[in-house]
Design a protein around this motif. Structure first.
Motif, PDB file in Angstrom:
ATOM      1  N   ARG A  61      78.586  42.740 -34.305  1.00 15.62           N
ATOM      2  CA  ARG A  61      77.583  42.638 -33.248  1.00 15.62           C
ATOM      3  C   ARG A  61      76.327  41.933 -33.757  1.00 15.62           C
ATOM      4  O   ARG A  61      75.768  41.076 -33.074  1.00 15.62           O
ATOM      5  CB  ARG A  61      77.224  44.033 -32.732  1.00 15.62           C
ATOM      6  CG  ARG A  61      76.292  44.012 -31.521  1.00 15.62           C
ATOM      7  CD  ARG A  61      76.000  45.419 -31.057  1.00 15.62           C
ATOM      8  NE  ARG A  61      75.100  46.111 -31.987  1.00 15.62           N
ATOM      9  CZ  ARG A  61      74.798  47.404 -31.903  1.00 15.62           C
ATOM     10  NH1 ARG A  61      75.381  48.149 -30.980  1.00 15.62           N
ATOM     11  NH2 ARG A  61      73.960  47.949 -32.758  1.00 15.62           N
ATOM     12  N   ARG A  64      77.008  38.257 -34.079  1.00 14.74           N
ATOM     13  CA  ARG A  64      76.992  37.600 -32.768  1.00 14.74           C
ATOM     14  C   ARG A  64      75.565  37.443 -32.253  1.00 14.74           C
ATOM     15  O   ARG A  64      75.208  36.409 -31.686  1.00 14.74           O
ATOM     16  CB  ARG A  64      77.836  38.397 -31.764  1.00 14.74           C
ATOM     17  CG  ARG A  64      79.340  38.301 -31.988  1.00 14.74           C
ATOM     18  CD  ARG A  64      80.103  38.763 -30.764  1.00 14.74           C
ATOM     19  NE  ARG A  64      79.793  40.141 -30.434  1.00 14.74           N
ATOM     20  CZ  ARG A  64      80.468  41.182 -30.911  1.00 14.74           C
ATOM     21  NH1 ARG A  64      81.474  40.991 -31.751  1.00 14.74           N
ATOM     22  NH2 ARG A  64      80.150  42.414 -30.564  1.00 14.74           N
ATOM     23  N   TYR A 167      82.184  30.758 -17.791  1.00 15.04           N
ATOM     24  CA  TYR A 167      82.911  32.009 -17.614  1.00 15.04           C
ATOM     25  C   TYR A 167      82.694  32.891 -18.839  1.00 15.04           C
ATOM     26  O   TYR A 167      82.531  32.398 -19.961  1.00 15.04           O
ATOM     27  CB  TYR A 167      84.402  31.740 -17.432  1.00 15.04           C
ATOM     28  CG  TYR A 167      84.704  30.866 -16.236  1.00 15.04           C
ATOM     29  CD1 TYR A 167      84.993  31.415 -14.989  1.00 15.04           C
ATOM     30  CD2 TYR A 167      84.690  29.472 -16.351  1.00 15.04           C
ATOM     31  CE1 TYR A 167      85.272  30.615 -13.894  1.00 15.04           C
ATOM     32  CE2 TYR A 167      84.961  28.660 -15.260  1.00 15.04           C
ATOM     33  CZ  TYR A 167      85.246  29.242 -14.028  1.00 15.04           C
ATOM     34  OH  TYR A 167      85.507  28.449 -12.945  1.00 15.04           O
ATOM     35  N   ASP A 168      82.716  34.219 -18.643  1.00 15.47           N
ATOM     36  CA  ASP A 168      82.574  35.142 -19.771  1.00 15.47           C
ATOM     37  C   ASP A 168      83.934  35.390 -20.423  1.00 15.47           C
ATOM     38  O   ASP A 168      84.950  34.781 -20.051  1.00 15.47           O
ATOM     39  CB  ASP A 168      81.905  36.451 -19.334  1.00 15.47           C
ATOM     40  CG  ASP A 168      82.739  37.245 -18.331  1.00 15.47           C
ATOM     41  OD1 ASP A 168      83.947  36.943 -18.175  1.00 15.47           O
ATOM     42  OD2 ASP A 168      82.184  38.168 -17.706  1.00 15.47           O
ATOM     43  N   ASP A 169      83.952  36.282 -21.424  1.00 19.12           N
ATOM     44  CA  ASP A 169      85.191  36.531 -22.163  1.00 19.12           C
ATOM     45  C   ASP A 169      86.299  37.112 -21.293  1.00 19.12           C
ATOM     46  O   ASP A 169      87.486  37.001 -21.631  1.00 19.12           O
ATOM     47  CB  ASP A 169      84.920  37.491 -23.332  1.00 19.12           C
ATOM     48  CG  ASP A 169      84.057  36.847 -24.406  1.00 19.12           C
ATOM     49  OD1 ASP A 169      83.997  35.601 -24.433  1.00 19.12           O
ATOM     50  OD2 ASP A 169      83.427  37.582 -25.189  1.00 19.12           O
ATOM     51  N   ASP A 170      85.925  37.723 -20.177  1.00 16.56           N
ATOM     52  CA  ASP A 170      86.916  38.300 -19.274  1.00 16.56           C
ATOM     53  C   ASP A 170      87.356  37.327 -18.193  1.00 16.56           C
ATOM     54  O   ASP A 170      88.109  37.698 -17.291  1.00 16.56           O
ATOM     55  CB  ASP A 170      86.352  39.566 -18.622  1.00 16.56           C
ATOM     56  CG  ASP A 170      86.058  40.660 -19.650  1.00 16.56           C
ATOM     57  OD1 ASP A 170      86.815  40.748 -20.626  1.00 16.56           O
ATOM     58  OD2 ASP A 170      85.063  41.394 -19.464  1.00 16.56           O
ATOM     59  N   GLY A 171      86.864  36.090 -18.286  1.00 13.06           N
ATOM     60  CA  GLY A 171      87.242  35.093 -17.294  1.00 13.06           C
ATOM     61  C   GLY A 171      86.445  35.167 -16.011  1.00 13.06           C
ATOM     62  O   GLY A 171      86.802  34.509 -15.024  1.00 13.06           O
TER      63      GLY A 171
END
Length: 306
Positions: A61, A64, A167-171
């Motif tokens: 974390r 990132r 888009y985020d990591d979840d699409g």
């Protein structure tokens, strides 16, 4: 970090309250982890008798977050104007603009955030291009379009706008990224080039010749259809200045190059009869004339005819 750990435990013991801390744990092989620790005292008769710890590995974390901070700094300091809009909000308002956007448009963040970026449009903005932009946005598609926009002081400029869905990591679709480029100078040169072509076509019709113009700044050679026809080129054929000189007979080439150089350096107009070698057609005798115009100005050029 050992002293900090001891102090955190002592505070928990003395106050009876939960405390937090972060410390680095080093593995025997030298690798480090960053740990977030919560110290919770368990009391009996008002005294802390047990300290319970909960450990959370926050190494990834933190890395990132560091990357995000570096990315944020790079975007903030980028020379390219950058914007972000939030499609989940009504009318897709701007939620971020960098310094370069303010420099290009004159609008500070307090006058842009929370608004749709159409405030840059004006009376002469092409409605067909804005409609195409709107359609792409509605369909979550990338698009690049050149729009006539207006700065905060009302002056117009040409903006090459590129919009890309993010888009985020979840699409999940979360943002539109916009990059802008001021292409006013190029658009003005394109308009001037078209005006030059119009002037040259008029010259050609009046004189029955082939007209040409050499842009001294762009170092580009523009010819009319008549000039191309004389040189045996296709309608869309273009030549560089060096390639044009290659058409001249070797015995005449140096003289013509010297005349052209004097025209550039000393604004000396010239007229000369030279032989040109035309592919598949042999030689022709031509009169070549050139004269420097608008010397020292943005559209400085040498114009002439053959």
């Amino acid at each position: 970090d050992r002293a900090n750990i001891q102090q955190a435990i002592q505070r928990a013991c003395q106050t009876g309250e939960q405390t937090h801390g972060t410390w680095r744990y080093q593995h025997p092989d030298g690798e480090q982890q960053l740990l977030e620790v919560t110290y919770t005292p368990v009391t009996a008769n008002g005294d802390a008798t047990i300290i319970r710890g909960a450990i959370n590995d926050i190494t990834d974390r933190q890395e990132r977050q560091q990357e995000l901070r570096l990315l944020q700094r790079a975007i903030d300091d980028a020379n390219v104007p950058i914007t972000l809009t939030d499609p989940s909000q009504s009318d897709g308002p701007l939620v971020y603009v960098n310094d370069a956007f303010e420099e290009m448009t004159g609008y500070p963040p307090e006058e842009t955030l929370g608004r749709n970026c159409r405030f840059l449009q004006g009376a002469d903005t092409d409605p067909e291009k804005t409609a195409a932009l709107r359609t792409a946005i509605d369909n979550q598609e990338s698009i690049s379009v050149e729009l006539r926009n207006y700065r905060t002081d009302g002056t117009e400029f040409w903006n090459r706008l590129t919009v890309t869905p993010i888009y985020d990591d979840d699409g999940q679709f979360v943002r539109y990224l916009g990059t802008q480029e001021d292409v006013t100078e190029r658009k003005e040169r394109e308009r001037e080039l078209e005006r030059t072509r119009d002037r040259m076509r008029n010259m050609e019709q009046l004189a029955g010749t082939g007209a040409w113009e050499y842009d001294t700044e762009a170092e580009s050679l523009v010819m009319t259809d008549g000039a191309r026809r004389i040189l045996g080129l296709d309608t869309d054929g273009e030549l560089t200045l060096a390639e044009a000189f290659d058409y001249v007979h070797p015995d005449d080439r140096q003289c013509l190059e010297d005349l052209f150089a004097d025209c550039l350096d000393m604004s000396e107009p010239y007229e000369s009869e030279v032989r040109l070698t035309i592919p598949d057609e042999g030689q022709r005798w031509l009169t070549v004339r050139g004269e420097r115009v608008n010397e020292g100005e943005a559209d400085d050029a040498v114009q002439g005819y053959i």
